[in-house]
Enzyme design. Structure first.
Site, PDB file in Angstrom:
ATOM      1  N   GLN A   1      22.556  37.769  41.366  1.00  0.00           N
ATOM      2  CA  GLN A   1      23.459  38.677  40.658  1.00  0.00           C
ATOM      3  C   GLN A   1      22.726  39.523  39.624  1.00  0.00           C
ATOM      4  O   GLN A   1      23.142  40.646  39.319  1.00  0.00           O
ATOM      5  CB  GLN A   1      24.587  37.883  39.987  1.00  0.00           C
ATOM      6  CG  GLN A   1      25.464  37.136  40.966  1.00  0.00           C
ATOM      7  CD  GLN A   1      26.142  38.068  41.955  1.00  0.00           C
ATOM      8  OE1 GLN A   1      26.893  38.973  41.584  1.00  0.00           O
ATOM      9  NE2 GLN A   1      25.861  37.869  43.243  1.00  0.00           N
TER      10      GLN A   1
ATOM     11  N   HIS B   1      21.825  43.187  40.400  1.00  0.00           N
ATOM     12  CA  HIS B   1      22.778  44.295  40.379  1.00  0.00           C
ATOM     13  C   HIS B   1      22.350  45.390  39.420  1.00  0.00           C
ATOM     14  O   HIS B   1      22.639  46.563  39.636  1.00  0.00           O
ATOM     15  CB  HIS B   1      24.178  43.794  40.003  1.00  0.00           C
ATOM     16  CG  HIS B   1      24.976  43.318  41.175  1.00  0.00           C
ATOM     17  ND1 HIS B   1      25.703  44.162  41.967  1.00  0.00           N
ATOM     18  CD2 HIS B   1      25.159  42.075  41.684  1.00  0.00           C
ATOM     19  CE1 HIS B   1      26.307  43.470  42.926  1.00  0.00           C
ATOM     20  NE2 HIS B   1      26.000  42.199  42.771  1.00  0.00           N
TER      21      HIS B   1
ATOM     22  N   GLU C   1      32.756  37.013  34.932  1.00  0.00           N
ATOM     23  CA  GLU C   1      33.237  37.549  36.198  1.00  0.00           C
ATOM     24  C   GLU C   1      33.116  36.509  37.315  1.00  0.00           C
ATOM     25  O   GLU C   1      34.075  36.241  38.030  1.00  0.00           O
ATOM     26  CB  GLU C   1      32.425  38.799  36.558  1.00  0.00           C
ATOM     27  CG  GLU C   1      32.795  39.405  37.889  1.00  0.00           C
ATOM     28  CD  GLU C   1      31.871  40.544  38.276  1.00  0.00           C
ATOM     29  OE1 GLU C   1      32.240  41.309  39.181  1.00  0.00           O
ATOM     30  OE2 GLU C   1      30.770  40.671  37.707  1.00  0.00           O
ATOM     31  N   HIS C   2      31.929  35.953  37.490  1.00  0.00           N
ATOM     32  CA  HIS C   2      31.679  34.941  38.520  1.00  0.00           C
ATOM     33  C   HIS C   2      31.255  33.639  37.854  1.00  0.00           C
ATOM     34  O   HIS C   2      30.320  33.637  37.047  1.00  0.00           O
ATOM     35  CB  HIS C   2      30.539  35.365  39.456  1.00  0.00           C
ATOM     36  CG  HIS C   2      30.711  36.700  40.092  1.00  0.00           C
ATOM     37  ND1 HIS C   2      29.987  37.810  39.708  1.00  0.00           N
ATOM     38  CD2 HIS C   2      31.517  37.104  41.102  1.00  0.00           C
ATOM     39  CE1 HIS C   2      30.342  38.846  40.459  1.00  0.00           C
ATOM     40  NE2 HIS C   2      31.264  38.450  41.311  1.00  0.00           N
TER      41      HIS C   2
ATOM     42  N   ASP D   1      30.773  38.281  47.261  1.00  0.00           N
ATOM     43  CA  ASP D   1      30.416  39.696  47.249  1.00  0.00           C
ATOM     44  C   ASP D   1      30.468  40.320  48.628  1.00  0.00           C
ATOM     45  O   ASP D   1      30.833  41.488  48.778  1.00  0.00           O
ATOM     46  CB  ASP D   1      28.989  39.872  46.702  1.00  0.00           C
ATOM     47  CG  ASP D   1      28.915  39.757  45.191  1.00  0.00           C
ATOM     48  OD1 ASP D   1      29.968  39.798  44.540  1.00  0.00           O
ATOM     49  OD2 ASP D   1      27.786  39.641  44.671  1.00  0.00           O
TER      50      ASP D   1
ATOM     51  N   HIS E   1      74.704  53.578  23.796  1.00  0.00           N
ATOM     52  CA  HIS E   1      74.614  52.418  24.684  1.00  0.00           C
ATOM     53  C   HIS E   1      75.901  51.593  24.604  1.00  0.00           C
ATOM     54  O   HIS E   1      76.435  51.132  25.620  1.00  0.00           O
ATOM     55  CB  HIS E   1      73.436  51.521  24.277  1.00  0.00           C
ATOM     56  CG  HIS E   1      72.076  52.081  24.608  1.00  0.00           C
ATOM     57  ND1 HIS E   1      71.602  53.226  24.038  1.00  0.00           N
ATOM     58  CD2 HIS E   1      71.109  51.622  25.437  1.00  0.00           C
ATOM     59  CE1 HIS E   1      70.387  53.470  24.502  1.00  0.00           C
ATOM     60  NE2 HIS E   1      70.056  52.511  25.367  1.00  0.00           N
TER      61      HIS E   1
END
Length: 432
Positions: free
Chosen positions: A246, A249, A314-315, A348, A408
């Site tokens: 990862q 990335h 995230e992961h 992924d 109302h």
């Protein structure tokens, strides 16, 4: 902590980037296709007669893709489609009778049009086509507009194939802010959409942020993150490989190990240092590990779960003796990957869950992209029993006047009078 990050991501916005993106969006809003073409020429060196691919062009491009690649795309899309279909089936329309003759309900209605951005640039992310387009189509979105940039002046054939096989209704070879803005605001050749989905670089992310409200978006995306929870049973080599998977990335991708074992921690660091020099993506993974890599030593697996939740990563990959304990003990994560047989890269690329996930702590309040993101849960009400309408009208009148909403209140009064025996003193001079 055995290894701490040297540099931390900052929440401070880059004002120059923000202003540049705003200028591009405003220009496209004013000048439409002319501006889109100018930016595509400037940023991508790309100015075909039409950015939208015809059916014949798509067919010709797909025919150039090796059969094994097409077979793999179809396999992965089957996994994504199957899981998304199960998610959609879990969302049921509801209608209940709360009082005699009072029916309340909700329906899940797909948005009318989605713009799916599939990044190119550094990597041709074909998997993003599966995640954004397939899921939208399973949700029932009638029109999906897909855009992806050319790569160094070339058509990304595999990406086009993935977009086509996923079910895109339109495919545009167009990238960056100009693609996102064209889909959001609409131009002479690109009809506007209701929701934007898909990852992208910092410029694309900023464009989505600025366009949010005018259109919906899936998530505010930041750099990819991984956090591995490991106990003494974990294989340090596997941990190291997965962290780097990862980190590649980008140079700003956090890679964090939380472990109960000092020996595992030290072995992981040693493996990472040996693996990095031979990685083809060392230019990205190296700075990511150097500046955003962390190794945190804790006393117990329960403490590891608590620390992991504080990151809201995230992961989160769980390499412990009993990985499924994380399902009971954790709450703040984008996606969990349980046990050594599972890795983040499966999520992924191939396994079927969606890889568009919350970053920068957003997992504290949201999950990732899924079929439900493309649906609007809308409600309806129906009162068919006069007695019930009279009762609700009387209560509505009293409740609205507490809040000083006389208009109302009168809507309630009218029904309390029409379907019951309430008086309408405020209307006597009108009704004669």
């Amino acid at each position: 902590m055995i290894k701490g990050a040297v540099a931390k991501p900052t929440a401070t916005e880059d004002s120059a980037l923000r202003d540049r993106v705003r200028g591009i969006i405003d220009d496209i809003r004013d000048r439409g296709d002319v501006a889109v073409r100018e930016y595509s020429e400037r940023f991508d060196g790309w100015s075909p007669e039409s950015f939208r691919l015809s059916a014949e062009e798509v067919e010709r491009i797909v025919a150039t893709v090796p059969q094994q690649v097409l077979d793999d795309i179809r396999f992965v899309q089957e996994q994504v489609r199957g899981f998304a279909a199960h998610q959609r089936e879990s969302l049921r329309d509801v209608e209940v009778e709360t009082l005699p003759g009072v029916r309340l309900g909700h329906r899940h209605v797909p948005v009318g049009a989605v713009g799916a951005y599939v990044p190119g640039g550094r990597y041709p992310l074909t998997a993003s086509a599966h995640m954004t387009i397939v899921t939208a189509k399973v949700a029932g979105v009638p029109r999906v507009v897909a855009a992806t940039p050319p790569i160094r002046g070339e058509v990304p054939a595999a990406t086009v194939a993935a977009m086509h096989l996923a079910g895109a209704d339109e495919i545009h070879l167009l990238g960056g802010v100009q693609a996102v803005a064209a889909m959001a605001v609409g131009t002479e050749s690109v009809g506007s959409v209701d929701l934007l989905a898909g990852p992208g670089n910092a410029y694309v992310a900023e464009a989505k942020r600025q366009l949010f409200g005018e259109v919906g978006i899936d998530l505010f995306a930041g750099p990819t993150e991984i956090l591995v929870i490991a106990d003494e049973h974990a294989d340090p080599f596997v941990v190291a490989v997965d962290l780097l998977s990862q980190a590649e990335h980008g140079p700003d991708s956090p890679a964090v190990l939380v472990t109960t074992s000092r020996s595992v921690a030290e072995a992981v660091i040693e493996h990472v240092e040996k693996l990095l020099p031979g990685m083809p993506t060392v230019d990205f993974a190296g700075p990511a590990w150097r500046d955003h890599g962390e190794v945190v030593l804790v006393e117990s697996v329960d403490e590891a779960f608590e620390v992991a939740d504080s990151y809201a990563s995230e992961h989160v990959q769980v390499l412990t003796e009993q990985p499924r304990l994380a399902l009971e003990r954790m709450r703040d994560y984008g996606a969990l990957f349980l046990g050594e047989g599972t890795c983040v890269s499966y999520g992924d690329k191939v396994i079927g869950t969606n890889h568009v996930l919350p970053t920068k702590g957003a997992a504290r309040y949201t999950g990732g992209l899924w079929v439900g993101k493309y649906l609007k849960t809308v409600t309806y009400q129906e009162v068919t029993d006069p007695v019930a309408s009279a009762q609700l009208g009387a209560v509505c009148g009293r409740a609205a006047r507490v809040e000083l909403f006389e208009g109302h209140a009168r809507s309630g009064d009218v029904r309390a009078a029409k379907f019951g025996d309430a008086a309408l003193e405020w209307a006597d001079h009108v009704r004669g």
